[in-house]
Scaffold this motif. Structure first.
Motif, PDB file in Angstrom:
ATOM      1  N   UNK A 337       0.839  -1.189   0.000  1.00 40.38           N
ATOM      2  CA  UNK A 337       0.000   0.000   0.000  1.00 40.38           C
ATOM      3  C   UNK A 337       0.879   1.246   0.000  1.00 40.38           C
ATOM      4  N   UNK A 338       1.920   1.202   0.871  1.00 42.15           N
ATOM      5  CA  UNK A 338       2.820   2.362   0.911  1.00 42.15           C
ATOM      6  C   UNK A 338       3.502   2.563  -0.433  1.00 42.15           C
ATOM      7  N   UNK A 339       3.980   1.439  -0.993  1.00 41.89           N
ATOM      8  CA  UNK A 339       4.642   1.517  -2.299  1.00 41.89           C
ATOM      9  C   UNK A 339       3.690   2.094  -3.336  1.00 41.89           C
ATOM     10  N   UNK A 340       2.420   1.637  -3.227  1.00 35.60           N
ATOM     11  CA  UNK A 340       1.431   2.105  -4.194  1.00 35.60           C
ATOM     12  C   UNK A 340       1.239   3.612  -4.082  1.00 35.60           C
ATOM     13  N   UNK A 341       1.088   4.064  -2.830  1.00 33.77           N
ATOM     14  CA  UNK A 341       0.873   5.501  -2.631  1.00 33.77           C
ATOM     15  C   UNK A 341       2.059   6.322  -3.145  1.00 33.77           C
ATOM     16  N   UNK A 342       3.263   5.831  -2.809  1.00 34.27           N
ATOM     17  CA  UNK A 342       4.476   6.520  -3.263  1.00 34.27           C
ATOM     18  C   UNK A 342       4.487   6.580  -4.774  1.00 34.27           C
ATOM     19  N   UNK A 343       4.180   5.422  -5.343  1.00 35.97           N
ATOM     20  CA  UNK A 343       4.184   5.306  -6.789  1.00 35.97           C
ATOM     21  C   UNK A 343       3.241   6.328  -7.413  1.00 35.97           C
ATOM     22  N   UNK A 344       2.058   6.413  -6.815  1.00 37.56           N
ATOM     23  CA  UNK A 344       1.061   7.346  -7.328  1.00 37.56           C
ATOM     24  C   UNK A 344       1.518   8.785  -7.216  1.00 37.56           C
ATOM     25  N   UNK A 448     -12.144  13.344  -1.576  1.00 38.19           N
ATOM     26  CA  UNK A 448     -11.031  12.616  -0.932  1.00 38.19           C
ATOM     27  C   UNK A 448     -10.870  11.227  -1.531  1.00 38.19           C
ATOM     28  N   UNK A 449      -9.609  10.784  -1.561  1.00 39.34           N
ATOM     29  CA  UNK A 449      -9.370   9.405  -2.012  1.00 39.34           C
ATOM     30  C   UNK A 449      -9.259   8.532  -0.768  1.00 39.34           C
ATOM     31  N   UNK A 450     -10.342   7.905  -0.414  1.00 36.09           N
ATOM     32  CA  UNK A 450     -10.305   6.993   0.742  1.00 36.09           C
ATOM     33  C   UNK A 450     -10.840   5.642   0.280  1.00 36.09           C
ATOM     34  N   UNK A 451     -10.162   4.580   0.677  1.00 35.41           N
ATOM     35  CA  UNK A 451     -10.582   3.261   0.182  1.00 35.41           C
ATOM     36  C   UNK A 451     -11.743   2.732   1.031  1.00 35.41           C
ATOM     37  N   UNK A 452     -12.540   1.838   0.459  1.00 36.63           N
ATOM     38  CA  UNK A 452     -13.602   1.224   1.263  1.00 36.63           C
ATOM     39  C   UNK A 452     -13.028   0.546   2.509  1.00 36.63           C
ATOM     40  N   UNK A 453     -11.807  -0.014   2.391  1.00 33.77           N
ATOM     41  CA  UNK A 453     -11.211  -0.672   3.562  1.00 33.77           C
ATOM     42  C   UNK A 453     -10.994   0.339   4.685  1.00 33.77           C
ATOM     43  N   UNK A 454     -10.551   1.562   4.341  1.00 35.25           N
ATOM     44  CA  UNK A 454     -10.334   2.585   5.371  1.00 35.25           C
ATOM     45  C   UNK A 454     -11.658   3.079   5.951  1.00 35.25           C
ATOM     46  N   UNK A 483      -7.944  14.590   3.450  1.00 33.99           N
ATOM     47  CA  UNK A 483      -8.090  15.736   2.538  1.00 33.99           C
ATOM     48  C   UNK A 483      -6.934  16.712   2.727  1.00 33.99           C
ATOM     49  N   UNK A 484      -6.598  16.972   4.005  1.00 28.68           N
ATOM     50  CA  UNK A 484      -5.475  17.877   4.279  1.00 28.68           C
ATOM     51  C   UNK A 484      -4.197  17.345   3.643  1.00 28.68           C
ATOM     52  N   UNK A 485      -3.935  16.041   3.827  1.00 28.74           N
ATOM     53  CA  UNK A 485      -2.724  15.424   3.252  1.00 28.74           C
ATOM     54  C   UNK A 485      -2.714  15.572   1.736  1.00 28.74           C
ATOM     55  N   UNK A 486      -3.857  15.327   1.130  1.00 27.83           N
ATOM     56  CA  UNK A 486      -3.936  15.439  -0.339  1.00 27.83           C
ATOM     57  C   UNK A 486      -3.687  16.868  -0.784  1.00 27.83           C
ATOM     58  N   UNK A 487      -4.231  17.840  -0.025  1.00 27.89           N
ATOM     59  CA  UNK A 487      -4.026  19.265  -0.374  1.00 27.89           C
ATOM     60  C   UNK A 487      -2.547  19.630  -0.297  1.00 27.89           C
ATOM     61  N   UNK A 489       0.039  17.597  -0.511  1.00 24.81           N
ATOM     62  CA  UNK A 489       0.761  16.923  -1.599  1.00 24.81           C
ATOM     63  C   UNK A 489       0.562  17.669  -2.918  1.00 24.81           C
ATOM     64  N   UNK A 490      -0.668  18.137  -3.144  1.00 24.75           N
ATOM     65  CA  UNK A 490      -0.958  18.848  -4.399  1.00 24.75           C
ATOM     66  C   UNK A 490      -0.182  20.162  -4.469  1.00 24.75           C
ATOM     67  N   UNK A 491      -0.106  20.889  -3.321  1.00 20.64           N
ATOM     68  CA  UNK A 491       0.630  22.158  -3.303  1.00 20.64           C
ATOM     69  C   UNK A 491       2.112  21.916  -3.587  1.00 20.64           C
ATOM     70  N   UNK A 492       2.659  20.854  -2.935  1.00 14.73           N
ATOM     71  CA  UNK A 492       4.080  20.535  -3.155  1.00 14.73           C
ATOM     72  C   UNK A 492       4.344  20.232  -4.627  1.00 14.73           C
ATOM     73  N   UNK A 493       3.420  19.514  -5.214  1.00 13.67           N
ATOM     74  CA  UNK A 493       3.562  19.130  -6.619  1.00 13.67           C
ATOM     75  C   UNK A 493       3.588  20.374  -7.514  1.00 13.67           C
ATOM     76  N   UNK A 494       2.682  21.305  -7.189  1.00 11.79           N
ATOM     77  CA  UNK A 494       2.610  22.543  -7.974  1.00 11.79           C
ATOM     78  C   UNK A 494       3.900  23.340  -7.871  1.00 11.79           C
TER      79      UNK A 494
END
Ligand SMILES: Nc1ncnc2c1ncn2[C@@H]1O[C@H](COP(=O)(O)OP(=O)(O)OP(=O)(O)O)[C@@H](O)[C@H]1O
Ligand SMILES: [Mg+2]
Length: 496
Positions: A337-344, A448-454, A483-487, A489-494
């Motif tokens: 899962x961690x690898x997947x997130x990093x990958x994404x 938000x990207x949250x999985x059904x498992x979460x 949502x905060x984490x995603x925000x 990450x998005x700012x860093x990307x920009x």
């Protein structure tokens, strides 16, 4: 109830002298050695056969090597237990599926009648006892019981019974068995290669996964489409025969970890009452072993290869020289899962092959072409009604040959939890169909990207005092954090 006279009964109707003969015959049966008994039986059958108007057909429990129970015998047993055992007076009882109910079937030497298109037939469960040839002296010789069902009918119905009735009994019996059978989960893990009688490539346990499509968090439209697809497949035996295609269908389930790919396989198996063969490719020595495994699978089953991208170096042919993959087994669960997130997030671009194709360092020599042959080659000739399901977190990294339509006929993406999905989980976990907090959750879950498992994990009560409101609060908090984490990450990307 009128029964057809047995041969013995016919003799008795022929007078008292014959009755005495029967008496002597009974003594002979009791005390004569087996060989003489068999010889005398044969002679009697031959004589009486001339004026006995009934035909009998026997179905033995074991044929040939005694290793495999006859399918016809098992089907007749199921048919008679459900259809005619009501009229039997002597029954035997056994524990049925899930050990929750008793299954009644006719006892040895019990006779029951059945009717088919105006023809009456009589069934009896019989057995013969014969000595096992062990080389010991006759007086110590152990005896072997051979059970068989015998059906009798008047010779005028011969064609009806042999052409239609027996087919009807076997077909209905098989259906009853499928409905009542204990389903199994097979694995090919090494170390369980021997059963008590013969070598078998699969080991199994009872399959009792509780997941159903009803409890699965998925948009209703998509769910309906998948259910229809599966049901259509299971009812299309004649269609597949007509178009000359093997009765099999491939499903590719892809999506991030925790979105329900494995759960969906359980739902499929429960919907169709299929067995599941969980094929661990890394434990398969080579293509020959793969073929043997497949030949041992039975119909009405799902053959599953989980995480196909990490099972083997299936994309090897497309890899450039020097891009060798690591020998370590790819780790499941959290690490993936961690690898997947990093990958994404794009932080891991240079190491994709290293992370996604582990497992090549083991001794398995199964190749992509071996696997393709497995899917549409030899296996297609081994009878039908099989689903083959691949799961992966990385659909884009699979060789197109592996997942082209015709091999993997239906590609199903399982993705992050939608509001519809959340509502299913809230109903499952909290028995809630509506709540004032649902509006907040709806607007957060959309962004938000949250999985059904979460989501499921947050809805799970953590202590006896946790009420539904508390669980919903936990979920809202988790959604806000995500949502905060995603925000961020998005700012860093920009900023890059
Ligand atoms: N769509 C879903 N509906 C209901 N429950 C789900 C769903 N997705 C995940 N879950 C819950 O999360 C747990 C993990 O899901 P599952 O193992 O099916 O995920 P997966 O997609 O196979 O993950 P991975 O890619 O890591 O194998 C399940 O036991 C189930 O309780
Ligand atoms: Mg899984």
């Amino acid at each position: 109830m009128m029964m057809p006279p047995t041969m013995g009964e016919m003799w008795t109707t022929m007078g008292s002298s014959i009755a005495s003969f029967m008496f002597i015959w009974a003594i002979v049966r009791q005390y004569c050695p087996y060989e003489i008994r068999r010889f005398l039986e044969k002679c009697t059958h031959r004589v009486t056969g001339h004026f006995y108007p009934y035909i009998t057909i026997s179905f033995h429990e074991f044929t040939g090597d005694r290793l495999k129970r006859s399918e016809a015998y098992s089907a007749i047993e199921a048919y008679l237990s459900s259809n005619t055992s009501k009229s039997a007076k002597r029954l035997k009882a056994e524990m049925g599926k899930d050990s929750t109910n008793l299954v009644l079937s006719m006892d040895e030497f019990e006779r029951v009648t059945d009717e088919f298109k105006g023809a009456k037939v009589w069934w009896v469960l019989s057995k013969t006892v014969s000595p096992i040839r062990t080389g010991m002296s006759m007086s110590y010789c152990p005896e072997q019981e051979k059970r068989f069902y015998k059906v009798s009918f008047h010779k005028r119905y011969r064609d009806l019974i042999t052409d239609s009735y027996l087919d009807h009994v076997i077909r209905e019996g098989k259906e009853i068995r499928v409905k009542n059978r204990q389903r199994k989960l097979y694995t090919n893990s090494p170390g369980y290669k021997w059963s008590s009688f013969k070598q078998t490539m699969w080991s199994h346990i009872v399959f009792e996964h509780p997941a159903t499509f009803e409890t699965m968090a998925l948009e209703p439209g998509k769910k309906k489409e998948i259910i229809n697809d599966l049901l259509t497949f299971s009812q299309s035996k004649d269609f597949y025969a007509r178009i000359g295609k093997a009765w099999k269908r491939g499903y590719l389930l892809y999506g991030p970890p925790g979105t329900g790919k494995s759960t969906m396989i359980a739902c499929m198996a429960n919907l169709l009452s299929y067995d599941v063969y969980d094929l661990e490719l890394t434990a398969v020595k080579d293509n020959t072993e793969l073929r043997k495994l497949l030949i041992e699978t039975t119909g009405k089953s799902i053959i599953v290869i989980e995480d196909i991208d990490c099972s083997l170096d299936l994309t090897g042919q497309r890899k450039k020289k020097g891009e060798q993959i690591s020998g370590e087994d790819y780790e499941r669960g959290k690490e993936r899962k961690e690898a997947y997130n990093k990958d994404q997030e794009g932080n891991n671009n240079n190491n994709n092959n290293n992370n996604n194709n582990g497992g090549n360092g083991n001794s398995s020599k199964v190749t992509l072409s071996g696997l393709l042959n497995f899917i549409d080659g030899l296996w297609s000739a081994c009878g039908g009604e099989r689903l083959v399901v691949f799961t992966t977190n990385y659909v884009e990294k699979l060789d197109p040959a592996l997942i082209r339509r015709g091999r993997m006929d239906k590609h199903i993406e399982l993705s992050y939890c939608s509001f519809e999905g959340f509502k299913v989980l809230a109903k499952n976990y909290l028995k809630l169909e509506n709540h004032q907090m649902f509006d907040t959750i709806q607007s957060l879950i959309k962004e938000t990207k949250i999985t059904p498992a979460d989501v499921a994990e947050n809805l799970m009560p953590k202590s006896p005092t946790d009420d539904p409101k508390r669980c919903l609060c936990n979920l809202i908090q988790a959604l806000q954090e995500a949502k905060e984490e995603e925000d961020i990450a998005a700012t860093e990307e920009e900023m890059k």
